[in-house]
Design a protein around this motif. Structure first.
Motif, PDB file in Angstrom:
ATOM      1  N   THR A 180       0.916  -1.011  -0.041  1.00 14.62           N
ATOM      2  CA  THR A 180       0.041  -0.065  -0.191  1.00 14.62           C
ATOM      3  C   THR A 180       0.874   1.281   0.083  1.00 14.62           C
ATOM      4  N   PHE A 181       2.211   1.150  -0.036  1.00 15.41           N
ATOM      5  CA  PHE A 181       3.054   2.223   0.000  1.00 15.41           C
ATOM      6  C   PHE A 181       2.901   3.017  -1.263  1.00 15.41           C
ATOM      7  N   GLU A 182       2.771   4.425  -1.143  1.00 15.65           N
ATOM      8  CA  GLU A 182       2.605   5.336  -2.010  1.00 15.65           C
ATOM      9  C   GLU A 182       3.460   6.736  -1.901  1.00 15.65           C
ATOM     10  N   TRP A 183       3.850   7.216  -3.052  1.00 15.96           N
ATOM     11  CA  TRP A 183       4.607   8.555  -2.790  1.00 15.96           C
ATOM     12  C   TRP A 183       3.764   9.580  -3.083  1.00 15.96           C
ATOM     13  N   LYS A 184       3.731  10.674  -2.337  1.00  8.57           N
ATOM     14  CA  LYS A 184       2.670  11.841  -2.455  1.00  8.57           C
ATOM     15  C   LYS A 184       2.974  12.640  -3.915  1.00  8.57           C
ATOM     16  N   ASN A 185       4.036  12.882  -4.168  1.00  7.66           N
ATOM     17  CA  ASN A 185       4.346  13.688  -5.289  1.00  7.66           C
ATOM     18  C   ASN A 185       5.603  13.191  -6.328  1.00  7.66           C
TER      19      ASN A 185
END
Length: 185
Positions: A180-185
């Motif tokens: 579920t890991f995601e970068w915000k930008n």
């Protein structure tokens, strides 16, 4: 008189013929943990993920560094964040150094690479077997701007058999965190 001696001798033989006493091995309590319910970790940093409600998040020493504490297991995952500034290779070397410093105590180190190109999430997941200070570690990066590491530590002596249920539980949590890991930008 001889009859009494023979009677005592035979009685002693019959009474003493029993099982040899065997010392009872020391054992550990079997631990079972609740099924995790995941919640999203929102912060002011460049990343987000889901973590188990069995864990509590606290701030660490620097901005965007956190502890995922598992108080009932006396365990914590130490999460660090580094912005990449022309030092990507240095971050990879440091993360791998943290893993391979455990080769003195580790009986095996399983490495699994992962990638989620749609989210620009790449990295390695390490499982260290044996009496190591850290059983699970990973790093995750977008390979251009962001680098995150995580290390599992227990507040106890490393006893692989005793810690196995907790390590298995947290391993599932760490894999869910990566999924579920995601970068915000």
């Amino acid at each position: 008189m001889i009859k009494n001696i023979i009677f005592i001798f035979v009685s002693a033989l019959l009474i003493s013929c029993g099982k040899d006493p065997v010392p009872k091995p020391s054992g550990e309590l079997r631990l079972e943990y609740p099924a995790p319910k995941y919640q999203k970790f929102e912060n002011n940093c460049a990343y987000t993920f889901e973590y188990s409600d069995f864990a509590r998040i606290t701030n660490a020493k620097k901005p965007c560094w956190y502890y995922l504490n598992y108080p009932k297991m006396k365990a914590k995952i130490f999460v660090t964040y580094y912005p990449i500034k022309n030092d990507f290779a240095d971050h990879i070397r440091e993360a791998e150094k943290m893993v391979y410093e455990h080769t003195v105590k580790a009986s095996a180190i399983d490495t699994k690479s992962f990638e989620y190109p749609d989210r620009k999430v790449y990295g390695n997941f390490y499982e260290l077997k044996g009496q190591t200070a850290s059983n699970l570690q990973f790093y995750v990066t977008d390979s251009t701007r962001h680098f995150v590491t995580a290390y599992l530590y227990f507040n106890s002596r490393p006893k692989p058999d005793s810690l196995a249920p907790a390590v298995d539980y947290i391993k599932k949590d760490m894999k869910h965190l990566l999924d579920t890991f995601e970068w915000k930008n």
